[in-house]
Design an enzyme around this catalytic site. Structure first.
Site, PDB file in Angstrom:
ATOM      1  N   SER B  93      -2.574   0.675   7.909  1.00 52.30           N
ATOM      2  CA  SER B  93      -1.604   0.988   6.882  1.00 52.30           C
ATOM      3  C   SER B  93      -1.154  -0.318   6.259  1.00 52.30           C
ATOM      4  CB  SER B  93      -0.419   1.699   7.528  1.00 52.30           C
ATOM      5  OG  SER B  93       0.480   2.104   6.543  1.00 52.30           O
ATOM      6  N   HIS B  97       3.582  -6.287  -1.724  1.00 49.95           N
ATOM      7  CA  HIS B  97       4.601  -6.506  -2.752  1.00 49.95           C
ATOM      8  C   HIS B  97       4.387  -7.868  -3.408  1.00 49.95           C
ATOM      9  CE1 HIS B  97       7.081  -3.057  -1.629  1.00 49.95           C
ATOM     10  NE2 HIS B  97       6.960  -3.398  -0.357  1.00 49.95           N
ATOM     11  N   HIS B 107      -0.181   0.465  -1.949  1.00 49.88           N
ATOM     12  CA  HIS B 107      -0.125   0.979  -0.585  1.00 49.88           C
ATOM     13  C   HIS B 107      -1.454   1.652  -0.274  1.00 49.88           C
ATOM     14  CE1 HIS B 107       0.471   4.852   1.717  1.00 49.88           C
ATOM     15  NE2 HIS B 107       0.773   3.957   2.634  1.00 49.88           N
ATOM     16  N   ASN B 109      -3.611   3.593   3.235  1.00 49.98           N
ATOM     17  CA  ASN B 109      -3.548   4.024   4.623  1.00 49.98           C
ATOM     18  C   ASN B 109      -4.789   4.862   4.905  1.00 49.98           C
ATOM     19  OD1 ASN B 109      -2.203   6.760   6.292  1.00 49.98           O
ATOM     20  ND2 ASN B 109      -2.279   4.756   7.269  1.00 49.98           N
ATOM     21  N   HIS B 146      -7.612   4.304 -11.093  1.00 49.76           N
ATOM     22  CA  HIS B 146      -8.078   5.682 -10.904  1.00 49.76           C
ATOM     23  C   HIS B 146      -9.599   5.794 -10.986  1.00 49.76           C
ATOM     24  CE1 HIS B 146      -4.534   8.224 -10.270  1.00 49.76           C
ATOM     25  NE2 HIS B 146      -3.884   7.246 -10.872  1.00 49.76           N
ATOM     26  N   ARG B 261       6.651   0.918  16.797  1.00 49.78           N
ATOM     27  CA  ARG B 261       7.247  -0.409  16.727  1.00 49.78           C
ATOM     28  C   ARG B 261       7.951  -0.553  15.378  1.00 49.78           C
ATOM     29  NH1 ARG B 261       5.336  -5.908  15.251  1.00 49.78           N
ATOM     30  NH2 ARG B 261       6.519  -7.366  16.551  1.00 49.78           N
TER      31      ARG B 261
END
Lengths: 302, 302
Positions: B93, B97, B107, B109, B146, B261
């Site tokens: 993940s 920034h 982002h 994942n 895209h 965590r």
């Protein structure tokens, strides 16, 4: 005294006025801006916000009266059977973020709920409290805060302060950090066993003691000299405030779930915040002292 | 091909290496710091973080493999019957920034779950995707993003991109703001109907296309001149990122619920954030354009 919603509303609007006037005076700047708003589903509110003041970087004091068709589960911790009832909720909620890192953030809320169902008696209760979140610990500030909290409770029973102080420590707790949000104060909810008149009197006592608890602390910290290090730590610790409010806070979640006015609900968020990966305070520093001596549930009046 | 957890793990660790190496090169600074950690309940992870780089203000890329006794409800949207099974979850993940407000946050994942119960066949599925959150809109960046997402999907079926693009628009949505988090990309979950080999191939395709999607955009925006106004808007918009991750994000909530965590889970939060009460962009400004043209679900490849 039977249930008197108008009296509650009158008290809450007056409380908002009193607190705004006192904090604007303490700030010495331009004062609060007011926004009145209506909720499409019913009800509305009066938001007052002060941003970028000399003393308060952000202060939000919100009155709201909300009507709804289905009470969400977040509204009451202990009565899931009320979920789905039509309801009315009135409250004043405030969060104050001073600029000076030596002056603590504070939060207060007093609220009244009434849940109704055709053919059954209405169920009502009060909730609220106030709590403080320092960036640097000052024992005298914490003791004054808790003494005032106790003074608000004592007329209502010898064990009231102890009970609501404990509830506050439990409620304002970040499980994922294993850390309290601050040094606590009072928290109560689902209060109706004293009857309406006495419960409403307790709301007024909590509301009226907030300024006595907070203002002297701000007054003595607002001009204390600080540097970049203290400012930086304040911005870092404010991240915890955001985490608590968005992940755990019942009022925030209730507001967002009931289609509340987002800008008024999120008025509680600090103006300026930092997150840093896995940061730890230097052992022996004032920042480490905050964690060791202040961010632990403690008996301040022992 | 039967279920091969080791192959998934090997791929994920390699993906983390590849992405870290490429982004460190794009950054040109000191690179990523690595933290390995163990989870008391079972499993652990390898967190890599880059803070205060020349290009990336914060970049966190986390590998984790977690074992647990009771699968929480947040782990799977569509199979509440699996809640309570013992499980294993592996994933990479990341949230990036950049410092420059013209460069978007991104982002990605990719994850694999397997839920087991004595005497029953294991249930497994893949999930993941990537999405982009610009502060200022550039049509060419969105189209490239895209197009690359579509290229990742096309070998797996003609309708795959359209389906997972739509799911992404629906998932990364802030209900309380009535606003998408960004311009979307891909989101999928509970994927197992293709069988293990093909589903795993899709994980690799999504993982491998992320850099192709993101790096050219950062490369062309990272040196674009900006001022205080753009920086300020970026910090304000980052508040939405925090709101999404703490209020809605399934991965964040799963992590916090399973005693993950905390520092690795919250690595996704931006380094520096602002909240301002009821702020609105000036009509006709580039900031207003973001809301009007980019923060609306749109067919970028039409």
């Amino acid at each position: 005294m039977s249930i008197d919603i108008d009296a509650v509303k009158t008290y809450l609007l007056g409380l908002q006025d009193t607190i705004c006037a006192a904090l604007a005076e303490e700030d010495g700047g331009q004062g609060f801006l007011e926004d009145s708003w209506e909720r499409p589903g019913g009800g509305g509110g009066r938001s007052r916000v002060l941003e970028e003041g000399p003393v308060f970087e952000k202060a939000g004091i919100n009155f709201s009266q909300v009507f709804g068709e289905g009470l969400p589960a977040s509204a009451t911790a202990h009565r899931p059977e009320l979920a789905g009832r039509s309801f009315q909720a009135l409250g004043v909620s405030l969060v104050i973020h001073p600029r000076n890192p030596y002056a603590p953030t504070s939060h207060a809320n007093v609220r009244f709920f009434i849940a109704e169902k055709p053919g059954e008696a209405p169920v009502w209760w009060f909730g609220g409290g106030f709590d403080m979140t320092p960036y640097y610990g000052f024992e005298e500030d914490c003791v004054h805060w808790h003494q005032t909290a106790k003074a608000a409770c004592d007329p209502f029973g010898a064990d009231v302060y102890a009970r609501y102080k404990k509830w506050c420590d439990e409620y304002f707790y970040l499980k994922h950090r294993d850390e309290p949000r601050g040094i606590g104060g009072l928290f109560y909810d689902d209060l109706n066993e004293w009857g309406f008149a006495q419960s409403f009197a307790f709301m007024r006592s909590v509301g009226d003691h907030y300024l006595q608890a907070y203002r002297p602390i701000v007054a003595r910290r607002k001009d204390q000299v600080y540097g970049e290090r203290e400012r930086d730590f304040q911005l870092y610790r404010r991240g915890r405030y955001v985490e608590f409010n968005l992940v755990y806070d019942r009022g925030t979640i209730f507001g967002l779930q009931t289609g509340g006015r987002t800008e008024s609900i999120l008025m509680s968020l600090p103006p300026y915040v930092k997150w840093r990966y896995n940061w730890q305070p230097q052992p022996g520093s004032p920042e480490a002292e905050l964690y060791e001596l202040y961010l632990k549930p403690r008996e301040w009046l022992a």
